[in-house]
Design a protein around this motif. Structure first.
Motif, mmCIF file in Angstrom:
data_model
loop_
_atom_site.group_PDB
_atom_site.id
_atom_site.type_symbol
_atom_site.label_atom_id
_atom_site.label_comp_id
_atom_site.label_asym_id
_atom_site.label_seq_id
_atom_site.Cartn_x
_atom_site.Cartn_y
_atom_site.Cartn_z
ATOM 1 N N VAL A 193 14.546 15.052 15.827
ATOM 2 C CA VAL A 193 13.189 15.187 15.303
ATOM 3 C C VAL A 193 13.216 15.190 13.781
ATOM 4 C CG1 VAL A 193 11.106 16.594 15.244
ATOM 5 C CG2 VAL A 193 12.469 16.492 17.332
ATOM 6 N N LYS A 194 12.391 14.325 13.186
ATOM 7 C CA LYS A 194 12.271 14.239 11.735
ATOM 8 C C LYS A 194 10.872 14.697 11.330
ATOM 9 C CE LYS A 194 11.772 10.157 9.787
ATOM 10 N NZ LYS A 194 12.098 8.797 9.274
ATOM 11 N N VAL A 195 10.795 15.495 10.274
ATOM 12 C CA VAL A 195 9.508 15.999 9.805
ATOM 13 C C VAL A 195 9.388 15.780 8.306
ATOM 14 C CG1 VAL A 195 8.004 18.008 9.558
ATOM 15 C CG2 VAL A 195 9.388 17.753 11.610
ATOM 16 N N ASP A 196 8.316 15.121 7.905
ATOM 17 C CA ASP A 196 8.019 14.987 6.484
ATOM 18 C C ASP A 196 7.282 16.251 6.049
ATOM 19 O OD1 ASP A 196 7.189 14.385 3.946
ATOM 20 O OD2 ASP A 196 6.322 12.437 4.442
ATOM 21 N N MET A 197 7.936 17.057 5.230
ATOM 22 C CA MET A 197 7.369 18.335 4.813
ATOM 23 C C MET A 197 6.414 18.195 3.629
ATOM 24 S SD MET A 197 8.691 20.700 6.786
ATOM 25 C CE MET A 197 8.610 22.228 5.856
ATOM 26 N N GLY A 198 6.286 16.974 3.090
ATOM 27 C CA GLY A 198 5.418 16.781 1.950
ATOM 28 C C GLY A 198 6.092 17.182 0.646
ATOM 29 N N GLU A 199 5.356 17.073 -0.459
ATOM 30 C CA GLU A 199 5.908 17.419 -1.760
ATOM 31 C C GLU A 199 5.956 18.930 -1.943
ATOM 32 O OE1 GLU A 199 4.024 15.523 -5.006
ATOM 33 O OE2 GLU A 199 4.191 13.498 -4.154
ATOM 34 N N PRO A 200 7.017 19.431 -2.566
ATOM 35 C CA PRO A 200 7.094 20.881 -2.820
ATOM 36 C C PRO A 200 6.041 21.325 -3.806
ATOM 37 C CG PRO A 200 8.859 19.726 -3.966
ATOM 38 C CD PRO A 200 8.197 18.707 -3.083
ATOM 39 N N TRP A 231 18.403 38.823 -10.840
ATOM 40 C CA TRP A 231 18.717 37.537 -10.220
ATOM 41 C C TRP A 231 18.022 36.412 -10.974
ATOM 42 C CZ3 TRP A 231 21.717 37.273 -5.697
ATOM 43 C CH2 TRP A 231 21.996 38.505 -5.094
ATOM 44 N N ASN A 232 18.637 35.239 -10.998
ATOM 45 C CA ASN A 232 17.988 34.041 -11.499
ATOM 46 C C ASN A 232 17.318 33.348 -10.317
ATOM 47 O OD1 ASN A 232 18.784 34.237 -14.226
ATOM 48 N ND2 ASN A 232 20.801 33.404 -13.736
ATOM 49 N N VAL A 233 16.004 33.201 -10.367
ATOM 50 C CA VAL A 233 15.297 32.677 -9.208
ATOM 51 C C VAL A 233 14.381 31.517 -9.595
ATOM 52 C CG1 VAL A 233 15.336 34.924 -8.066
ATOM 53 C CG2 VAL A 233 13.330 34.265 -9.418
ATOM 54 N N THR A 234 14.189 30.615 -8.638
ATOM 55 C CA THR A 234 13.219 29.526 -8.741
ATOM 56 C C THR A 234 12.278 29.648 -7.560
ATOM 57 O OG1 THR A 234 14.783 28.056 -9.864
ATOM 58 C CG2 THR A 234 12.920 27.021 -8.730
ATOM 59 N N CYS A 235 10.971 29.535 -7.826
ATOM 60 C CA CYS A 235 9.976 29.747 -6.772
ATOM 61 C C CYS A 235 9.350 28.418 -6.354
ATOM 62 C CB CYS A 235 8.889 30.703 -7.254
ATOM 63 S SG CYS A 235 9.531 32.350 -7.675
ATOM 64 N N VAL A 236 9.205 28.224 -5.055
ATOM 65 C CA VAL A 236 8.683 26.977 -4.511
ATOM 66 C C VAL A 236 8.008 27.265 -3.176
ATOM 67 C CG1 VAL A 236 10.890 26.469 -3.387
ATOM 68 C CG2 VAL A 236 9.292 24.600 -3.838
ATOM 69 N N SER A 237 7.020 26.466 -2.848
ATOM 70 C CA SER A 237 6.390 26.572 -1.529
ATOM 71 C C SER A 237 6.490 25.240 -0.809
ATOM 72 C CB SER A 237 4.916 26.970 -1.658
ATOM 73 O OG SER A 237 4.273 26.903 -0.393
ATOM 74 N N MET A 238 6.847 25.296 0.475
ATOM 75 C CA MET A 238 6.809 24.127 1.341
ATOM 76 C C MET A 238 5.792 24.385 2.447
ATOM 77 S SD MET A 238 8.797 21.973 -0.052
ATOM 78 C CE MET A 238 8.620 20.744 1.231
ATOM 79 N N GLY A 239 4.699 25.005 2.057
ATOM 80 C CA GLY A 239 3.695 25.439 3.023
ATOM 81 C C GLY A 239 3.731 26.935 3.196
ATOM 82 N N ASN A 240 4.869 27.537 2.865
ATOM 83 C CA ASN A 240 5.009 28.986 2.784
ATOM 84 C C ASN A 240 5.967 29.314 1.635
ATOM 85 O OD1 ASN A 240 7.146 27.889 4.171
ATOM 86 N ND2 ASN A 240 7.257 29.465 5.726
#
Length: 280
Positions: A193-200, A231-240
């Motif tokens: 199964v392949k899922v296009d998660m869209g742009e981050p 901590w060094n962190v980067t924040c991103v959402s892929m729908g959550n």
């Protein structure tokens, strides 16, 4: 070929239980299909909600076993489900296509996900009727009873489950309504199964996080104090929301196996800078 094992379990703890194991689906590609029921039965007799489970392994079933799919059985008083995993995230999948309301409550889902007194899973996923022109709706209750917007591994399991329910063969795709919007999983010819998660989503306010943006409205390698450790962190959402780190401010050679993830994880998840909580 796969085997199917049937179980009846309670959503409440019991004092006695049989030690019959339930084997997980051993394929990150989610390419197995239900074939022949085979194995032992386990019933925990308590006057409450019961579930009937299907679990799979790669062991061959004998030719004499019944060919009736587990999913074709509809005994009343039982919740039927199939358990899949995607890259180690394991889920209880429930056929909920005849209702727009989940068949169990978040509290019951949390009990089912308990790895000692329940089935054991990261969450319960419901296959529900589509809305707004989509083919299906996917809802998830996490193991703590909360409801996330979406899950990448979860939607792959969902797609594989739909293929079983609808008896789909070959390359297929369909539209799924989720809390994070429209998702279109695609089942490949080999069953993967392949899922296009869209742009981050990188904009801090949309992740969301209250950490100050430090690069084009985004939080990239920013400092986050978690219980006294920076901590060094980067924040991103892929729908959550997600919080990504490669190490602490003192050093980048992070040894994940040496971390107490069960203790550190919730401190990230419930940190005040993540109003909708976060995966880390």
């Amino acid at each position: 070929m796969a085997i199917t094992t049937t179980r009846s379990l309670s959503v409440t703890p019991v004092t006695r239980r049989s030690a019959t194991p339930i084997n997980p689906l051993r394929s990150s590609s989610l390419s197995y299909s239900l074939t022949r029921p085979f194995g032992s039965n386990l019933t925990l007799k308590v006057p409450s909600f019961r579930v009937s489970a299907s679990s799979m392994s790669s062991i061959h079933a004998p030719e004499s076993a019944s060919r009736t799919s587990f999913l074709d059985r509809r005994e009343s008083g039982f919740l039927h489900f199939v358990k899949y995993h995607g890259l180690g995230n394991d889920f209880i999948l429930v056929d909920n296509r005849n209702s727009t309301e989940p068949r169990i409550t978040p509290e019951q889902a949390a009990k089912l996900c308990d790895r000692n007194f329940g089935i054991g899973a990261d969450g319960v996923i419901f296959a529900m009727p589509g809305v707004n022109g989509t083919d299906y709706t996917m809802r998830i209750f996490n193991s703590d009873g909360s409801e996330p917007e979406m899950c990448g591994n979860g939607v792959r399991c969902f797609a594989r489950f739909i293929a079983e329910l609808e008896n789909l063969n070959g390359k297929q795709s369909f539209t799924v309504h989720t809390g994070a919007g429209l998702i279109v999983p695609e089942i490949q010819d080999d069953g993967k199964v392949k899922v296009d998660m869209g742009e981050p989503i990188l904009k801090a306010s949309d992740v969301p996080t209250s950490l100050s943006a430090n690069k084009d409205q985004s939080v990239v390698k920013s400092e986050l104090d978690v219980d006294g450790v920076k901590w060094n962190v980067t924040c991103v959402s892929m729908g959550n929301p997600h919080c990504v780190t490669f190490g602490t401010k003192e050093g980048q050679n992070l040894k994940v196996d040496k971390l107490n993830l069960a203790e550190i994880g919730p401190k990230f998840e419930h940190h005040s800078v993540f109003p909708a909580r976060t995966n880390t």
